[in-house]
Design an enzyme around this catalytic site. Sequence first.
Site, PDB file in Angstrom:
ATOM      1  N   GLU A  71       0.848  -1.199   0.000  1.00  0.00           N
ATOM      2  CA  GLU A  71       0.000   0.000   0.000  1.00  0.00           C
ATOM      3  C   GLU A  71       0.877   1.240   0.000  1.00  0.00           C
ATOM      4  O   GLU A  71       1.777   1.388   0.837  1.00  0.00           O
ATOM      5  CB  GLU A  71      -0.952   0.045   1.197  1.00  0.00           C
ATOM      6  CG  GLU A  71      -1.763   1.332   1.200  1.00  0.00           C
ATOM      7  CD  GLU A  71      -3.071   1.253   1.985  1.00  0.00           C
ATOM      8  OE1 GLU A  71      -3.617   2.314   2.304  1.00  0.00           O
ATOM      9  OE2 GLU A  71      -3.534   0.135   2.262  1.00  0.00           O
ATOM     10  N   GLU A  96       4.837   5.138   3.598  1.00  0.00           N
ATOM     11  CA  GLU A  96       4.285   6.443   3.982  1.00  0.00           C
ATOM     12  C   GLU A  96       5.438   7.369   4.353  1.00  0.00           C
ATOM     13  O   GLU A  96       6.412   6.937   4.971  1.00  0.00           O
ATOM     14  CB  GLU A  96       3.326   6.275   5.177  1.00  0.00           C
ATOM     15  CG  GLU A  96       2.767   7.560   5.754  1.00  0.00           C
ATOM     16  CD  GLU A  96       1.985   8.375   4.742  1.00  0.00           C
ATOM     17  OE1 GLU A  96       2.364   9.546   4.535  1.00  0.00           O
ATOM     18  OE2 GLU A  96       1.012   7.847   4.155  1.00  0.00           O
ATOM     19  N   ASP A 123       9.895   7.730   0.436  1.00  0.00           N
ATOM     20  CA  ASP A 123       9.209   8.016  -0.812  1.00  0.00           C
ATOM     21  C   ASP A 123       8.907   6.728  -1.574  1.00  0.00           C
ATOM     22  O   ASP A 123       9.817   5.911  -1.814  1.00  0.00           O
ATOM     23  CB  ASP A 123      10.093   8.937  -1.662  1.00  0.00           C
ATOM     24  CG  ASP A 123       9.528   9.214  -3.039  1.00  0.00           C
ATOM     25  OD1 ASP A 123       8.307   9.136  -3.198  1.00  0.00           O
ATOM     26  OD2 ASP A 123      10.316   9.520  -3.956  1.00  0.00           O
ATOM     27  N   ASP A 146      -3.023  12.305  -3.062  1.00  0.00           N
ATOM     28  CA  ASP A 146      -3.198  13.749  -3.204  1.00  0.00           C
ATOM     29  C   ASP A 146      -3.728  14.050  -4.602  1.00  0.00           C
ATOM     30  O   ASP A 146      -3.082  13.704  -5.592  1.00  0.00           O
ATOM     31  CB  ASP A 146      -1.854  14.443  -2.984  1.00  0.00           C
ATOM     32  CG  ASP A 146      -1.991  15.955  -2.799  1.00  0.00           C
ATOM     33  OD1 ASP A 146      -2.915  16.541  -3.409  1.00  0.00           O
ATOM     34  OD2 ASP A 146      -1.186  16.544  -2.057  1.00  0.00           O
ATOM     35  N   LYS A 150      -5.913  21.515  -8.664  1.00  0.00           N
ATOM     36  CA  LYS A 150      -5.755  22.588  -9.641  1.00  0.00           C
ATOM     37  C   LYS A 150      -5.131  22.025 -10.921  1.00  0.00           C
ATOM     38  O   LYS A 150      -4.164  21.269 -10.869  1.00  0.00           O
ATOM     39  CB  LYS A 150      -4.868  23.697  -9.071  1.00  0.00           C
ATOM     40  CG  LYS A 150      -5.513  24.458  -7.922  1.00  0.00           C
ATOM     41  CD  LYS A 150      -4.612  25.594  -7.445  1.00  0.00           C
ATOM     42  CE  LYS A 150      -5.276  26.352  -6.305  1.00  0.00           C
ATOM     43  NZ  LYS A 150      -4.399  27.458  -5.806  1.00  0.00           N
ATOM     44  N   ASP A 182     -11.658  10.215  -4.299  1.00  0.00           N
ATOM     45  CA  ASP A 182     -12.943  10.899  -4.146  1.00  0.00           C
ATOM     46  C   ASP A 182     -12.978  12.171  -5.009  1.00  0.00           C
ATOM     47  O   ASP A 182     -13.853  13.012  -4.821  1.00  0.00           O
ATOM     48  CB  ASP A 182     -13.228  11.228  -2.679  1.00  0.00           C
ATOM     49  CG  ASP A 182     -12.136  12.072  -2.042  1.00  0.00           C
ATOM     50  OD1 ASP A 182     -11.009  12.103  -2.582  1.00  0.00           O
ATOM     51  OD2 ASP A 182     -12.403  12.701  -1.005  1.00  0.00           O
ATOM     52  N   PHE A 221     -14.215   9.195   6.976  1.00  0.00           N
ATOM     53  CA  PHE A 221     -14.197  10.264   5.982  1.00  0.00           C
ATOM     54  C   PHE A 221     -15.081   9.906   4.796  1.00  0.00           C
ATOM     55  O   PHE A 221     -15.857  10.717   4.305  1.00  0.00           O
ATOM     56  CB  PHE A 221     -12.762  10.496   5.521  1.00  0.00           C
ATOM     57  CG  PHE A 221     -12.626  11.394   4.328  1.00  0.00           C
ATOM     58  CD1 PHE A 221     -12.691  12.773   4.465  1.00  0.00           C
ATOM     59  CD2 PHE A 221     -12.431  10.873   3.055  1.00  0.00           C
ATOM     60  CE1 PHE A 221     -12.569  13.607   3.366  1.00  0.00           C
ATOM     61  CE2 PHE A 221     -12.305  11.689   1.957  1.00  0.00           C
ATOM     62  CZ  PHE A 221     -12.376  13.066   2.114  1.00  0.00           C
TER      63      PHE A 221
END
Length: 241
Positions: A71, A96, A123, A146, A150, A182, A221
């Site tokens: 993951e 992570e 990373d 993420d 934009k 999402d 969430f």
Amino acid sequence: MSQREHKTVEQAQAEGKYIRTVRSFVKREGRLTKGQAHALENFWSEMGLNHEDGMIDSKALFGNDNPVTLEIGFGMGKSLVEMAKNAPDVNFIGVEVHRPGVGACIALAQEEGVKNLKVYEHDAIEILADCIPDQSLTTVQLFFPDPWHKKKHHKRRIVQPEFVETIRQKLKVGGVFHMATDWENYAECMLEDMQSAPGYKNLSPTNDYVPRPDSRPLTKFEQRGHRLGHGVWDLQFSRVN
């Protein structure tokens, strides 16, 4: 070459120069709680993996030949620990960069008695390149990365053709790359990149998205988003060659 120039980033950094390098994430270094710090100090030797140790041998690492799920970006680790606890016959590796999240994940895994989980604090791009052997993974999970919503920042999204090909190489034939987001625009971009990528097959019967599988826990969430009418899109593609 003049004295003010540098042959490599490493040379410049060695001389105290600040060099900006491209990463697949934004480092958010929050404060550690006492519990997170305790977990990192006391259980890293048991659960932690180090980038500098190079390529892993999952059989030696876990002591068995069970399938391996990787993951990328597990956040605070709650869902990852739940998945590992629910599937003791699968080995899990989490990656992570957020140190408090790594500490929280280790603390929860210890609390829940989870033994089939190891974690990196590094990373993911470098972990894939330097630590994960080709054709070694049964599943790769990328949940709610993420979105860089934009348009001018879309190039920073981790799901790009080069990344998709890297994942394909790390999966066994028949292995699955599972993504969830999402952000509808990101879902559309993911689908486009995956549909055009060689060596993959979409597992969706409608050739787009799949229902959330039971193996992916429903987060608070996400539950809140459902109540507010927000969508979540899951994609699953298997490596065919």
